[in-house]
Structures are given as C-alpha cells and as structure tokens.
Design a protein around this motif. Structure first.
Motif, PDB file in Angstrom:
ATOM      1  N   ASP A 171       0.814  -1.219   0.000  1.00  0.00           N
ATOM      2  CA  ASP A 171       0.000   0.000   0.000  1.00  0.00           C
ATOM      3  C   ASP A 171       0.846   1.268   0.000  1.00  0.00           C
ATOM      4  O   ASP A 171       0.583   2.216  -0.758  1.00  0.00           O
ATOM      5  CB  ASP A 171      -0.931   0.008   1.215  1.00  0.00           C
ATOM      6  CG  ASP A 171      -2.002  -1.068   1.124  1.00  0.00           C
ATOM      7  OD1 ASP A 171      -2.162  -1.659   0.039  1.00  0.00           O
ATOM      8  OD2 ASP A 171      -2.686  -1.313   2.149  1.00  0.00           O
ATOM      9  N   ARG A 172       1.868   1.299   0.840  1.00  0.00           N
ATOM     10  CA  ARG A 172       2.675   2.508   0.956  1.00  0.00           C
ATOM     11  C   ARG A 172       3.515   2.733  -0.297  1.00  0.00           C
ATOM     12  O   ARG A 172       3.690   3.871  -0.738  1.00  0.00           O
ATOM     13  CB  ARG A 172       3.566   2.456   2.201  1.00  0.00           C
ATOM     14  CG  ARG A 172       2.770   2.460   3.499  1.00  0.00           C
ATOM     15  CD  ARG A 172       3.641   2.564   4.734  1.00  0.00           C
ATOM     16  NE  ARG A 172       4.201   3.898   4.885  1.00  0.00           N
ATOM     17  CZ  ARG A 172       5.407   4.257   4.514  1.00  0.00           C
ATOM     18  NH1 ARG A 172       6.223   3.387   3.947  1.00  0.00           N
ATOM     19  NH2 ARG A 172       5.842   5.484   4.700  1.00  0.00           N
ATOM     20  N   SER A 173       4.035   1.682  -0.882  1.00  0.00           N
ATOM     21  CA  SER A 173       4.804   1.830  -2.120  1.00  0.00           C
ATOM     22  C   SER A 173       3.912   2.343  -3.238  1.00  0.00           C
ATOM     23  O   SER A 173       4.318   3.186  -4.038  1.00  0.00           O
ATOM     24  CB  SER A 173       5.438   0.500  -2.521  1.00  0.00           C
ATOM     25  OG  SER A 173       6.404   0.089  -1.577  1.00  0.00           O
ATOM     26  N   ALA A 174       2.675   1.835  -3.297  1.00  0.00           N
ATOM     27  CA  ALA A 174       1.733   2.311  -4.310  1.00  0.00           C
ATOM     28  C   ALA A 174       1.446   3.794  -4.112  1.00  0.00           C
ATOM     29  O   ALA A 174       1.400   4.570  -5.081  1.00  0.00           O
ATOM     30  CB  ALA A 174       0.440   1.503  -4.246  1.00  0.00           C
ATOM     31  N   GLY A 175       1.255   4.207  -2.861  1.00  0.00           N
ATOM     32  CA  GLY A 175       1.013   5.615  -2.581  1.00  0.00           C
ATOM     33  C   GLY A 175       2.197   6.483  -2.951  1.00  0.00           C
ATOM     34  O   GLY A 175       2.040   7.565  -3.541  1.00  0.00           O
ATOM     35  N   LEU A 176       3.403   6.022  -2.624  1.00  0.00           N
ATOM     36  CA  LEU A 176       4.612   6.776  -2.952  1.00  0.00           C
ATOM     37  C   LEU A 176       4.757   6.940  -4.462  1.00  0.00           C
ATOM     38  O   LEU A 176       5.031   8.042  -4.955  1.00  0.00           O
ATOM     39  CB  LEU A 176       5.833   6.057  -2.383  1.00  0.00           C
ATOM     40  CG  LEU A 176       7.196   6.651  -2.715  1.00  0.00           C
ATOM     41  CD1 LEU A 176       7.330   8.048  -2.141  1.00  0.00           C
ATOM     42  CD2 LEU A 176       8.311   5.744  -2.196  1.00  0.00           C
ATOM     43  N   ILE A 177       4.564   5.877  -5.192  1.00  0.00           N
ATOM     44  CA  ILE A 177       4.703   5.935  -6.652  1.00  0.00           C
ATOM     45  C   ILE A 177       3.649   6.851  -7.258  1.00  0.00           C
ATOM     46  O   ILE A 177       3.931   7.616  -8.198  1.00  0.00           O
ATOM     47  CB  ILE A 177       4.631   4.515  -7.238  1.00  0.00           C
ATOM     48  CG1 ILE A 177       5.898   3.736  -6.842  1.00  0.00           C
ATOM     49  CG2 ILE A 177       4.465   4.537  -8.758  1.00  0.00           C
ATOM     50  CD1 ILE A 177       5.803   2.248  -7.056  1.00  0.00           C
ATOM     51  N   ALA A 178       2.436   6.814  -6.717  1.00  0.00           N
ATOM     52  CA  ALA A 178       1.379   7.696  -7.219  1.00  0.00           C
ATOM     53  C   ALA A 178       1.732   9.158  -6.999  1.00  0.00           C
ATOM     54  O   ALA A 178       1.503  10.008  -7.876  1.00  0.00           O
ATOM     55  CB  ALA A 178       0.053   7.361  -6.540  1.00  0.00           C
ATOM     56  N   ILE A 205       0.094   1.793 -11.492  1.00  0.00           N
ATOM     57  CA  ILE A 205       0.126   1.708 -10.036  1.00  0.00           C
ATOM     58  C   ILE A 205      -0.668   2.852  -9.417  1.00  0.00           C
ATOM     59  O   ILE A 205      -1.399   2.661  -8.434  1.00  0.00           O
ATOM     60  CB  ILE A 205       1.584   1.723  -9.544  1.00  0.00           C
ATOM     61  CG1 ILE A 205       2.312   0.464 -10.025  1.00  0.00           C
ATOM     62  CG2 ILE A 205       1.648   1.827  -8.019  1.00  0.00           C
ATOM     63  CD1 ILE A 205       3.806   0.527  -9.854  1.00  0.00           C
ATOM     64  N   ALA A 206      -0.551   4.049 -10.008  1.00  0.00           N
ATOM     65  CA  ALA A 206      -1.268   5.207  -9.492  1.00  0.00           C
ATOM     66  C   ALA A 206      -2.780   5.039  -9.569  1.00  0.00           C
ATOM     67  O   ALA A 206      -3.525   5.644  -8.785  1.00  0.00           O
ATOM     68  CB  ALA A 206      -0.849   6.465 -10.247  1.00  0.00           C
ATOM     69  N   GLU A 207      -3.238   4.207 -10.487  1.00  0.00           N
ATOM     70  CA  GLU A 207      -4.668   3.929 -10.595  1.00  0.00           C
ATOM     71  C   GLU A 207      -5.158   3.032  -9.454  1.00  0.00           C
ATOM     72  O   GLU A 207      -6.354   2.825  -9.289  1.00  0.00           O
ATOM     73  CB  GLU A 207      -4.969   3.257 -11.934  1.00  0.00           C
ATOM     74  CG  GLU A 207      -4.881   4.187 -13.129  1.00  0.00           C
ATOM     75  CD  GLU A 207      -5.944   5.277 -13.074  1.00  0.00           C
ATOM     76  OE1 GLU A 207      -7.096   4.960 -12.712  1.00  0.00           O
ATOM     77  OE2 GLU A 207      -5.620   6.437 -13.380  1.00  0.00           O
ATOM     78  N   GLY A 208      -4.236   2.485  -8.691  1.00  0.00           N
ATOM     79  CA  GLY A 208      -4.620   1.705  -7.524  1.00  0.00           C
ATOM     80  C   GLY A 208      -4.801   0.228  -7.764  1.00  0.00           C
ATOM     81  O   GLY A 208      -5.399  -0.472  -6.937  1.00  0.00           O
ATOM     82  N   HIS A 209      -4.255  -0.290  -8.868  1.00  0.00           N
ATOM     83  CA  HIS A 209      -4.378  -1.719  -9.129  1.00  0.00           C
ATOM     84  C   HIS A 209      -3.576  -2.511  -8.090  1.00  0.00           C
ATOM     85  O   HIS A 209      -2.424  -2.200  -7.813  1.00  0.00           O
ATOM     86  CB  HIS A 209      -3.860  -2.047 -10.531  1.00  0.00           C
ATOM     87  CG  HIS A 209      -4.636  -1.364 -11.619  1.00  0.00           C
ATOM     88  ND1 HIS A 209      -5.954  -1.650 -11.876  1.00  0.00           N
ATOM     89  CD2 HIS A 209      -4.289  -0.389 -12.492  1.00  0.00           C
ATOM     90  CE1 HIS A 209      -6.383  -0.901 -12.875  1.00  0.00           C
ATOM     91  NE2 HIS A 209      -5.392  -0.117 -13.263  1.00  0.00           N
ATOM     92  N   ASP A 268     -10.101   1.153   0.016  1.00  0.00           N
ATOM     93  CA  ASP A 268      -9.846   2.356   0.816  1.00  0.00           C
ATOM     94  C   ASP A 268      -8.525   2.998   0.440  1.00  0.00           C
ATOM     95  O   ASP A 268      -8.422   4.229   0.328  1.00  0.00           O
ATOM     96  CB  ASP A 268      -9.847   2.009   2.312  1.00  0.00           C
ATOM     97  CG  ASP A 268     -11.232   1.638   2.820  1.00  0.00           C
ATOM     98  OD1 ASP A 268     -12.224   1.921   2.108  1.00  0.00           O
ATOM     99  OD2 ASP A 268     -11.325   1.060   3.918  1.00  0.00           O
ATOM    100  N   VAL A 269      -7.508   2.176   0.254  1.00  0.00           N
ATOM    101  CA  VAL A 269      -6.193   2.699  -0.127  1.00  0.00           C
ATOM    102  C   VAL A 269      -6.261   3.301  -1.521  1.00  0.00           C
ATOM    103  O   VAL A 269      -5.711   4.383  -1.785  1.00  0.00           O
ATOM    104  CB  VAL A 269      -5.129   1.584  -0.067  1.00  0.00           C
ATOM    105  CG1 VAL A 269      -3.791   2.085  -0.603  1.00  0.00           C
ATOM    106  CG2 VAL A 269      -4.975   1.083   1.360  1.00  0.00           C
ATOM    107  N   ARG A 270      -6.943   2.622  -2.431  1.00  0.00           N
ATOM    108  CA  ARG A 270      -7.087   3.142  -3.788  1.00  0.00           C
ATOM    109  C   ARG A 270      -7.765   4.513  -3.784  1.00  0.00           C
ATOM    110  O   ARG A 270      -7.336   5.441  -4.466  1.00  0.00           O
ATOM    111  CB  ARG A 270      -7.886   2.174  -4.645  1.00  0.00           C
ATOM    112  CG  ARG A 270      -8.017   2.612  -6.112  1.00  0.00           C
ATOM    113  CD  ARG A 270      -8.915   1.690  -6.923  1.00  0.00           C
ATOM    114  NE  ARG A 270      -8.443   0.314  -6.867  1.00  0.00           N
ATOM    115  CZ  ARG A 270      -9.096  -0.671  -6.254  1.00  0.00           C
ATOM    116  NH1 ARG A 270     -10.262  -0.427  -5.662  1.00  0.00           N
ATOM    117  NH2 ARG A 270      -8.604  -1.887  -6.249  1.00  0.00           N
ATOM    118  N   ALA A 271      -8.810   4.649  -2.982  1.00  0.00           N
ATOM    119  CA  ALA A 271      -9.523   5.924  -2.904  1.00  0.00           C
ATOM    120  C   ALA A 271      -8.623   7.025  -2.353  1.00  0.00           C
ATOM    121  O   ALA A 271      -8.614   8.157  -2.853  1.00  0.00           O
ATOM    122  CB  ALA A 271     -10.768   5.779  -2.039  1.00  0.00           C
TER     123      ALA A 271
END
Length: 221
Positions: free
Chosen positions: A153-160, A187-191, A196-199
């Motif tokens: 989750d955190r890596s996805a958020g960082l990359i976004a 990744i930024a699209e939340g796949h 909740d994390v995607r939102a």
C-alpha cells in the motif's frame, strides 16, 4: 520508527553529495501530499469529495506526522466546513519541506551544512549521512516499477505521488521517463491495493495535480 512517505520523497530530492534539493518546487508539493496521505492511511484523516477532516486525534508515535496532525486539527477547527485538501497543500508546501528535512536530520540520515553562494549569501545544504535507507527505497521502487513486483500500500502511494508531481527523474535518474510512466500510471490507478487505499491514493493524486496545475496557470498569466 519507519521513514514516512514525505521523508522518502525528500531523500529522493536531496543530492547525496551536495545536499541541494532537486526539483524543489514539485518535490515540495509531493512531500506535503505524502504527509497527508500517510495520515489518511493511518486513519487519522479522511478526504471526502476533496475536503479534509480529522477523524482520529490519537498520536501516531511519529513526531513529524503528529506535529502536522496537530496543525491540521487546529486549522480545520477554525473553518465553518471541512476545507479542501488543496488549500492545505498550498498552505503547507514550503513548511513541509523544512519540517521533513529537519526530521531526516534528527534521524541521522542527512547532515546540515552552511555554505555561502558566491562567497556572500548563506545557504543550508543537507548531504547524505547514511545512505542505507535511500538505497533500500530505490531498490523497492525499482523492484515494483522496473521489474513488475506487486506494490504494498505505501509503495503504491509513494509511486502515485511521484507520478502526479512528475518526479520520475528523481526516482529513476538513469531511465527515460517515457519508459517508467506507463507502469507508474498503472500503479497510481490503484491496481492491486484495497478499495480504501485506492480511494486515498486517487484523492491525493488529484489534489496534487490540481495544485500544480494552478501554479502553472498563475505563472503563465
């Protein structure tokens, strides 16, 4: 104590040897956004329809985050309705950089040096003191973006955040941006992360895009 998203972005921005900040303005937006996203993921803030609310005042145990949480709480309490996240980002960007660098210094990851430009103007620089954390960060980013590993989750958020602020070259200085954008966009699209994390990621990405676009328009006009 884990390094925060904002601190990770700041580590990518600071030149290891000279301590000068690269892409300082865009990185400032991303650092401020990273702190907000961290607090959202920690359940301390919510962002609904772009508006910011404090949902839990319990300290996280991370001084940098708890200080920002207190400031946000005091700021939102003065508003007649929840303010937009973009308002906080605009208000916070410059202060977020200073607070985040100071946190990195306290952690022992950077040192503070005072120098003079042209022998006259004093400036502060923050060269790397311990490169282990940044090396691990860059390896994690490379594993996800370049080698296709699933992000947490955190890596996805960082990359976004990096993608929204167009900081591709900070994360991958030796790889053309066009080669990493498609994967970072995915990744930024939340796949691969929860709803909740995607939102939360999409909300903060939209806020970053909005504030940076506003700055460009203001500069042009």
């Amino acid at each position: 104590m884990p390094v925060t998203l904002g601190e990770e972005i700041m580590l990518l921005s600071l030149d290891d040897e000279t301590g000068a900040a690269k892409s300082r303005e865009a990185a400032g937006w991303a650092v401020a956004g990273g702190t907000l996203l961290e607090l959202v993921l920690a359940g301390r803030l919510s962002v609904d329809d772009g508006r910011l609310s404090v949902t839990d005042r319990t300290p996280t145990g991370v001084p940098l985050l708890d200080e920002r949480l207190g400031l946000i709480d005091a700021w939102t309490a003065k508003k007649s309705k929840p303010p937009r996240a973009t308002e906080w980002l605009t208000r916070e960007r410059g202060k977020a950089v200073g607070a985040t660098i100071d946190s990195l210094r306290v952690r022992g990851l950077v040192t503070e040096e005072q120098r003079k430009v042209l022998g006259l103007f004093p400036v502060r620089r923050y060269p790397e003191a311990d490169g282990t954390t940044e090396a691990e960060l860059r390896e994690r980013l490379a594993s996800v973006v370049l080698r296709g590993a699933d992000p947490d989750d955190r890596s996805a958020g960082l990359i976004a955040l990096i993608h929204a602020a167009k900081l591709h070259r900070l994360a991958f200085p030796e790889v053309p941006a066009r080669e990493v954008r498609p994967r970072m966009e995915e990744i930024a699209e939340g796949h691969g992360v929860g709803d909740d994390v995607r939102a939360a990621i999409r909300t903060m990405q939209a806020a970053l895009v909005a504030v940076t676009a506003a700055v460009v328009v203001t500069a042009v006009t």
